[in-house]
Design a protein around this motif. Structure first.
Motif, mmCIF file in Angstrom:
data_model
loop_
_atom_site.group_PDB
_atom_site.id
_atom_site.type_symbol
_atom_site.label_atom_id
_atom_site.label_comp_id
_atom_site.label_asym_id
_atom_site.label_seq_id
_atom_site.Cartn_x
_atom_site.Cartn_y
_atom_site.Cartn_z
ATOM 1 N N LEU A 52 0.844 -1.202 0.000
ATOM 2 C CA LEU A 52 0.000 0.000 0.000
ATOM 3 C C LEU A 52 0.883 1.257 0.000
ATOM 4 O O LEU A 52 0.566 2.262 -0.642
ATOM 5 C CB LEU A 52 -0.935 -0.019 1.221
ATOM 6 N N THR A 53 2.009 1.159 0.680
ATOM 7 C CA THR A 53 2.964 2.278 0.714
ATOM 8 C C THR A 53 3.373 2.669 -0.711
ATOM 9 O O THR A 53 3.447 3.855 -1.044
ATOM 10 C CB THR A 53 4.245 1.870 1.507
ATOM 11 N N ARG A 54 3.613 1.664 -1.547
ATOM 12 C CA ARG A 54 4.022 1.932 -2.937
ATOM 13 C C ARG A 54 2.892 2.623 -3.708
ATOM 14 O O ARG A 54 3.129 3.591 -4.430
ATOM 15 C CB ARG A 54 4.397 0.624 -3.647
ATOM 16 N N ALA A 55 1.679 2.113 -3.519
ATOM 17 C CA ALA A 55 0.534 2.717 -4.230
ATOM 18 C C ALA A 55 0.342 4.167 -3.777
ATOM 19 O O ALA A 55 0.046 5.051 -4.588
ATOM 20 C CB ALA A 55 -0.731 1.900 -3.966
ATOM 21 N N LEU A 56 0.542 4.406 -2.491
ATOM 22 C CA LEU A 56 0.380 5.772 -1.963
ATOM 23 C C LEU A 56 1.488 6.683 -2.480
ATOM 24 O O LEU A 56 1.247 7.838 -2.860
ATOM 25 C CB LEU A 56 0.390 5.749 -0.429
ATOM 26 N N SER A 57 2.707 6.150 -2.507
ATOM 27 C CA SER A 57 3.852 6.990 -2.892
ATOM 28 C C SER A 57 3.799 7.372 -4.374
ATOM 29 O O SER A 57 4.410 8.350 -4.793
ATOM 30 C CB SER A 57 5.179 6.320 -2.550
ATOM 31 N N ALA A 58 3.057 6.583 -5.156
ATOM 32 C CA ALA A 58 2.931 6.906 -6.582
ATOM 33 C C ALA A 58 2.020 8.125 -6.783
ATOM 34 O O ALA A 58 2.087 8.791 -7.821
ATOM 35 C CB ALA A 58 2.352 5.706 -7.327
ATOM 36 N N ARG A 59 1.155 8.403 -5.801
ATOM 37 C CA ARG A 59 0.210 9.524 -5.919
ATOM 38 C C ARG A 59 0.587 10.737 -5.082
ATOM 39 O O ARG A 59 0.339 11.871 -5.467
ATOM 40 C CB ARG A 59 -1.176 9.074 -5.450
ATOM 41 N N ALA A 60 1.153 10.456 -3.906
ATOM 42 C CA ALA A 60 1.396 11.550 -2.959
ATOM 43 C C ALA A 60 2.805 12.115 -3.115
ATOM 44 O O ALA A 60 3.689 11.480 -3.676
ATOM 45 C CB ALA A 60 1.197 11.041 -1.543
ATOM 46 N N LYS A 61 2.969 13.308 -2.588
ATOM 47 C CA LYS A 61 4.281 13.947 -2.613
ATOM 48 C C LYS A 61 5.208 13.264 -1.610
ATOM 49 O O LYS A 61 6.375 13.039 -1.866
ATOM 50 C CB LYS A 61 4.097 15.412 -2.190
ATOM 51 N N LYS A 62 4.607 12.941 -0.459
ATOM 52 C CA LYS A 62 5.428 12.423 0.645
ATOM 53 C C LYS A 62 4.608 11.395 1.436
ATOM 54 O O LYS A 62 3.418 11.623 1.694
ATOM 55 C CB LYS A 62 5.763 13.642 1.510
ATOM 56 N N VAL A 63 5.229 10.274 1.787
ATOM 57 C CA VAL A 63 4.567 9.268 2.625
ATOM 58 C C VAL A 63 5.427 9.020 3.861
ATOM 59 O O VAL A 63 6.630 8.757 3.737
ATOM 60 C CB VAL A 63 4.361 7.924 1.871
ATOM 61 N N ILE A 64 4.799 9.134 5.025
ATOM 62 C CA ILE A 64 5.499 8.802 6.270
ATOM 63 C C ILE A 64 4.850 7.518 6.761
ATOM 64 O O ILE A 64 3.662 7.512 7.114
ATOM 65 C CB ILE A 64 5.351 9.939 7.303
ATOM 66 N N ALA A 65 5.600 6.424 6.714
ATOM 67 C CA ALA A 65 5.011 5.120 7.010
ATOM 68 C C ALA A 65 5.568 4.543 8.303
ATOM 69 O O ALA A 65 6.785 4.521 8.506
ATOM 70 C CB ALA A 65 5.277 4.157 5.853
ATOM 71 N N PHE A 66 4.663 4.062 9.171
ATOM 72 C CA PHE A 66 5.060 3.424 10.435
ATOM 73 C C PHE A 66 4.895 1.909 10.309
ATOM 74 O O PHE A 66 3.928 1.441 9.710
ATOM 75 C CB PHE A 66 4.157 3.903 11.582
ATOM 76 N N GLU A 67 5.822 1.177 10.891
ATOM 77 C CA GLU A 67 5.680 -0.284 10.952
ATOM 78 C C GLU A 67 6.291 -0.766 12.261
ATOM 79 O O GLU A 67 7.452 -0.517 12.546
ATOM 80 C CB GLU A 67 6.345 -0.952 9.744
ATOM 81 N N ILE A 68 5.467 -1.477 13.027
ATOM 82 C CA ILE A 68 5.888 -1.907 14.366
ATOM 83 C C ILE A 68 6.834 -3.115 14.346
ATOM 84 O O ILE A 68 7.676 -3.265 15.223
ATOM 85 C CB ILE A 68 4.629 -2.242 15.221
ATOM 86 N N ASP A 69 6.697 -3.971 13.316
ATOM 87 C CA ASP A 69 7.429 -5.237 13.309
ATOM 88 C C ASP A 69 8.813 -5.090 12.676
ATOM 89 O O ASP A 69 8.952 -4.973 11.454
ATOM 90 C CB ASP A 69 6.597 -6.293 12.551
ATOM 91 N N LYS A 70 9.825 -5.141 13.528
ATOM 92 C CA LYS A 70 11.223 -4.945 13.067
ATOM 93 C C LYS A 70 11.610 -5.968 11.990
ATOM 94 O O LYS A 70 12.472 -5.722 11.165
ATOM 95 C CB LYS A 70 12.200 -5.063 14.243
ATOM 96 N N ASN A 71 10.965 -7.151 12.033
ATOM 97 C CA ASN A 71 11.293 -8.204 11.063
ATOM 98 C C ASN A 71 10.883 -7.832 9.638
ATOM 99 O O ASN A 71 11.274 -8.504 8.687
ATOM 100 C CB ASN A 71 10.599 -9.519 11.444
#
Ligand code: SAM
Length: 273
Positions: A52-71
């Motif tokens: 989803l991050t990729r789909a968002l980054s294709a449209r938006a200027k900037k994406v700040i993405a959080f992910e809790i799982d270090k793995n």
């Protein structure tokens, strides 16, 4: 991009505790990004494998993405390698004050997330109550949760969270997603909902009294509203007087009140406390 192969190559093990059911279908992902309508800054909660991050980054200027799982870091390093407008923060979004997130955004933004059940309500309320520059939240949630957030008064799904959210925002179900749309498939169907902030929707005199009134009204669904209002410190007679001033019948129940009636009731509660 073959995400399943990348997950395998990186020996990624799904963690049920974090509600890891990923979306891989490009049409669904594009649809969610499109539904958010955000071309500026997006805060994504739960990057997962970064689809989803990729789909968002294709449209938006900037994406700040959080992910809790270090793995997932080793997976995201591959899937987001070519995405220079993505800032990845490996951590629990609930540990970041909204004010800190807003500093990173540096202006208006929208939240987009495909999130597990346990984090849905606190996440929504955090952004609605503390967010100063959030425009909308486009969320993939359990279908039942989506129905509750968009419910109309007098329905079974209508509750405190419905009133709290719809007092400051408009809600709509954008599309339904069957469990098969996810990898691995969860046990329940999901829905994409859009919460659009409208801070001037109602003139709420005192947010704290509003919150307490709504909470009390739904605390015991089998009780009448007058009985439930006694938890705020009224005796039964005073509670009935409050209802009468609000133009509500003595025997009514919380779930019968529209959001507007709750706004009015909480103002009268505040005047009588
Ligand atoms: N966005 C991806 C997608 O649509 O395929 C992943 C969605 S998956 C349902 C939810 C993701 O949120 C998981 O990767 C999980 O590890 C992450 N997550 C769960 N709780 C979180 C939290 N409190 N803060 C940040 N990420 C979280």
């Amino acid at each position: 991009m073959d995400v399943k192969t990348i997950l395998k190559e990186k020996a990624f093990r799904f963690n049920r505790q974090f509600g890891q059911n990923f979306l891989l279908d490009e049409d669904v992902l594009d649809g969610i990004a499109e539904a958010s309508g955000e071309k500026g800054t997006v805060v994504e909660v739960g990057a997962g494998a970064g689809t989803l991050t990729r789909a968002l980054s294709a449209r938006a200027k900037k994406v700040i993405a959080f992910e809790i799982d270090k793995n997932l870091k080793k997976v995201l390093d591959v899937t987001l390698k070519d995405r220079h407008n993505v800032t990845l923060i490996m951590g629990d979004v609930m540990k970041y004050p909204v004010s800190e997130i807003e500093k990173l955004c540096g202006g208006e933004y929208s939240v987009v997330a495909n999130i597990p059940y346990y984090v849905t309500t606190p996440l929504i309320m955090n952004f609605l109550e503390q967010g100063k520059q959030v425009k909308s939240l486009t969320l993939t949630v359990q279908k039942e949760v989506a129905e509750r957030l968009c419910a109309k008064e007098a329905s079974k799904q209508y509750g405190a969270i419905t009133v709290a959210v719809n007092a400051v925002a408009d809600t709509e179900i954008v599309r339904l997603l069957p469990k098969e749309a996810f990898y691995p498939s969860p046990e329940v169907d999901s829905a994409v909902i859009r919460i659009t902030l409208r801070r001037d929707k109602y003139d709420v005199a005192d947010r704290d009294t509003f919150r307490r009134t709504v909470k009390a009204a739904f605390a015991m669904r089998r009780k009448t509203l007058a009985n439930n209002l006694c938890a705020l410190g009224f005796d039964k007679k005073q509670a009935e007087e409050v209802l009468s001033q609000a133009g509500l019948p003595a025997g009514c129940r919380g779930e019968q009140l529209s959001v507007e009636q709750f706004v009015n009731l909480s103002r009268i509660v505040g005047e009588n406390l």
